[in-house]
Motif scaffolding. Structure first.
Motif, PDB file in Angstrom:
ATOM      1  N   ALA A   1       0.786  -1.352   0.014  1.00  7.72           N
ATOM      2  CA  ALA A   1      -0.176   0.078  -0.161  1.00  7.72           C
ATOM      3  C   ALA A   1       0.781   1.228   0.031  1.00  7.72           C
ATOM      4  O   ALA A   1       0.267   2.221   0.176  1.00  7.72           O
ATOM      5  CB  ALA A   1      -0.818  -0.016   1.124  1.00  7.72           C
ATOM      6  N   ASP A   2       2.185   1.079  -0.003  1.00  6.84           N
ATOM      7  CA  ASP A   2       3.084   2.336  -0.117  1.00  6.84           C
ATOM      8  C   ASP A   2       3.081   2.896  -1.683  1.00  6.84           C
ATOM      9  O   ASP A   2       3.281   1.756  -2.557  1.00  6.84           O
ATOM     10  CB  ASP A   2       4.524   1.752   0.186  1.00  6.84           C
ATOM     11  CG  ASP A   2       4.497   1.620   1.756  1.00  6.84           C
ATOM     12  OD1 ASP A   2       3.802   2.110   2.506  1.00  6.84           O
ATOM     13  OD2 ASP A   2       5.298   0.699   2.225  1.00  6.84           O
ATOM     14  N   LEU A   3       3.003   3.850  -1.953  1.00  6.32           N
ATOM     15  CA  LEU A   3       2.961   4.725  -3.079  1.00  6.32           C
ATOM     16  C   LEU A   3       4.151   4.449  -4.078  1.00  6.32           C
ATOM     17  O   LEU A   3       5.604   4.789  -3.205  1.00  6.32           O
ATOM     18  CB  LEU A   3       2.782   6.093  -3.123  1.00  6.32           C
ATOM     19  CG  LEU A   3       1.168   6.485  -3.102  1.00  6.32           C
ATOM     20  CD1 LEU A   3       1.129   7.848  -2.480  1.00  6.32           C
ATOM     21  CD2 LEU A   3       0.275   5.895  -4.175  1.00  6.32           C
TER      22      LEU A   3
ATOM     23  N   ASN B   1       4.135   9.854  -7.673  1.00  6.11           N
ATOM     24  CA  ASN B   1       3.993  10.886  -7.059  1.00  6.11           C
ATOM     25  C   ASN B   1       3.871  12.211  -8.189  1.00  6.11           C
ATOM     26  O   ASN B   1       2.797  12.801  -7.915  1.00  6.11           O
ATOM     27  CB  ASN B   1       5.081  11.183  -6.229  1.00  6.11           C
ATOM     28  CG  ASN B   1       5.389  10.132  -5.226  1.00  6.11           C
ATOM     29  OD1 ASN B   1       4.395   9.453  -4.803  1.00  6.11           O
ATOM     30  ND2 ASN B   1       6.514  10.263  -4.655  1.00  6.11           N
ATOM     31  N   GLU B   2       4.456  11.923  -9.297  1.00  9.94           N
ATOM     32  CA  GLU B   2       4.538  13.002 -10.294  1.00  9.94           C
ATOM     33  C   GLU B   2       2.977  13.122 -10.806  1.00  9.94           C
ATOM     34  O   GLU B   2       2.626  14.096 -10.947  1.00  9.94           O
ATOM     35  CB  GLU B   2       5.433  12.677 -11.324  1.00  9.94           C
ATOM     36  CG  GLU B   2       5.353  13.819 -12.409  1.00  9.94           C
ATOM     37  CD  GLU B   2       6.434  13.495 -13.503  1.00  9.94           C
ATOM     38  OE1 GLU B   2       6.464  14.207 -14.810  1.00  9.94           O
ATOM     39  OE2 GLU B   2       7.473  12.668 -13.173  1.00  9.94           O
ATOM     40  N   THR B   3       2.287  12.063 -10.943  1.00  8.25           N
ATOM     41  CA  THR B   3       0.869  11.857 -11.504  1.00  8.25           C
ATOM     42  C   THR B   3       0.339  12.549 -10.776  1.00  8.25           C
ATOM     43  O   THR B   3      -0.814  13.356 -10.976  1.00  8.25           O
ATOM     44  CB  THR B   3       0.671  10.563 -12.014  1.00  8.25           C
ATOM     45  OG1 THR B   3       1.374  10.061 -12.939  1.00  8.25           O
ATOM     46  CG2 THR B   3      -0.972  10.674 -12.674  1.00  8.25           C
ATOM     47  N   LEU B   4       0.203  12.063  -9.376  1.00  4.59           N
ATOM     48  CA  LEU B   4      -0.783  12.646  -8.379  1.00  4.59           C
ATOM     49  C   LEU B   4      -0.433  14.331  -8.166  1.00  4.59           C
ATOM     50  O   LEU B   4      -1.614  15.138  -7.915  1.00  4.59           O
ATOM     51  CB  LEU B   4      -0.478  11.986  -6.944  1.00  4.59           C
ATOM     52  CG  LEU B   4      -1.012  10.334  -7.075  1.00  4.59           C
ATOM     53  CD1 LEU B   4      -0.811   9.925  -5.798  1.00  4.59           C
ATOM     54  CD2 LEU B   4      -2.552  10.405  -7.439  1.00  4.59           C
ATOM     55  N   VAL B   5       0.521  14.596  -8.155  1.00  3.70           N
ATOM     56  CA  VAL B   5       0.918  16.163  -7.918  1.00  3.70           C
ATOM     57  C   VAL B   5       0.436  16.879  -9.295  1.00  3.70           C
ATOM     58  O   VAL B   5      -0.290  17.931  -9.047  1.00  3.70           O
ATOM     59  CB  VAL B   5       2.443  16.407  -7.751  1.00  3.70           C
ATOM     60  CG1 VAL B   5       2.760  17.819  -8.103  1.00  3.70           C
ATOM     61  CG2 VAL B   5       2.928  15.903  -6.691  1.00  3.70           C
TER      62      VAL B   5
END
Length: 250
Positions: free
Chosen positions: A135-137, A142-146
């Protein structure tokens, strides 16, 4: 002294000028009725004016309210329809921007973007955000979520609510003490996406919610590896205003 017949009728009836005056007032009334018929009613201003008139005349509230008149209801419906159309256009604009970004970064086959009744859906395959059974990203998630969070901070989307939903396939968890069942895994994944959007991407916490559905909301039968892969997913739903109003916790 004898009076003439015409003089008697004039004295017994109204003055002659009253007939002309009455015709003039009637014509003015017809003119203003036509103006009102061709005008567009601003429901809020109309209601404010009526409340002001009621107060100045000492009229107490009671009986049938002004809000129940057909004209005001029609104006309110038109206003609501305008807001819904504008929201739909905003969602289409957001969809186009996200799809262009995904294509430029090679994610068009890994992340689905779709308009549905409850809002704009972004469907991530589990391997885009997480490694199997974890369950760790992943770092490249991260880049897509930002990028997504930056879009959701724009003026037309800054008040939209976002729900993160975790889903799994029907295979049981094996030898992972941290997540004894798919329930824990699905909830942990959704919660970790929410935490990232708050702590790293700077979205307001009151706009976000997390839900875990385990294996019980599949989008395909869990009968092949390919279908199981479709069910292992994280959905980010940017909710429509009407859908948010129906939710008990908003």
């Amino acid at each position: 002294m004898a009076r003439k017949k015409g003089q008697e009728e004039s004295q017994n009836g109204s003055p002659a000028w009253m007939t002309t005056y009455g015709d003039l007032v009637t014509l003015l009334l017809c003119f203003f009725v036509l103006l009102f018929a061709f005008s567009t009613i601003d429901a809020k201003k109309f209601e404010a004016i009526m409340q002001s008139v009621q107060g100045s005349l000492g009229v107490l509230k009671g009986g049938q309210t002004i809000n129940e008149t057909p004209f005001v209801n029609e104006a309110l419906n038109e206003e609501q329809t305008t807001k819904e159309l504008q929201e739909l256009e905003d969602f289409k604009k957001l969809q186009e921007i996200i799809e262009k970004y995904l294509e430029q970064n090679g994610f068009q086959n890994e992340i689905l973007v779709d308009l549905e009744p409850r809002g704009l859906l972004l469907r991530f395959k589990d391997n885009v955000l997480f490694d199997s059974g974890k369950a760790d990203l992943k770092g490249n998630a991260n880049e897509t979520l930002v990028f997504l969070s930056d879009l959701l901070k724009q003026e037309e989307f800054k008040e939209k609510y976002i729900r993160i939903e975790g889903h799994t396939d029907s295979d049981p968890i094996i030898n992972i003490r941290k997540y004894p069942t798919n329930w824990e895994l699905s909830v942990a994944r959704a919660s970790n996406v929410v935490r990232f959007l708050i702590e790293q991407a700077g979205l307001q916490p009151d706009r976000l919610s997390a839900s875990g559905y385990s294996q019980y909301h599949p989008i395909a039968p869990n009968d092949t590896d390919g279908n199981k892969g479709k069910n292992r997913r994280v959905d980010i739903v940017i909710l429509r205003s009407d859908f948010v109003k129906s939710e008990p916790y908003y």
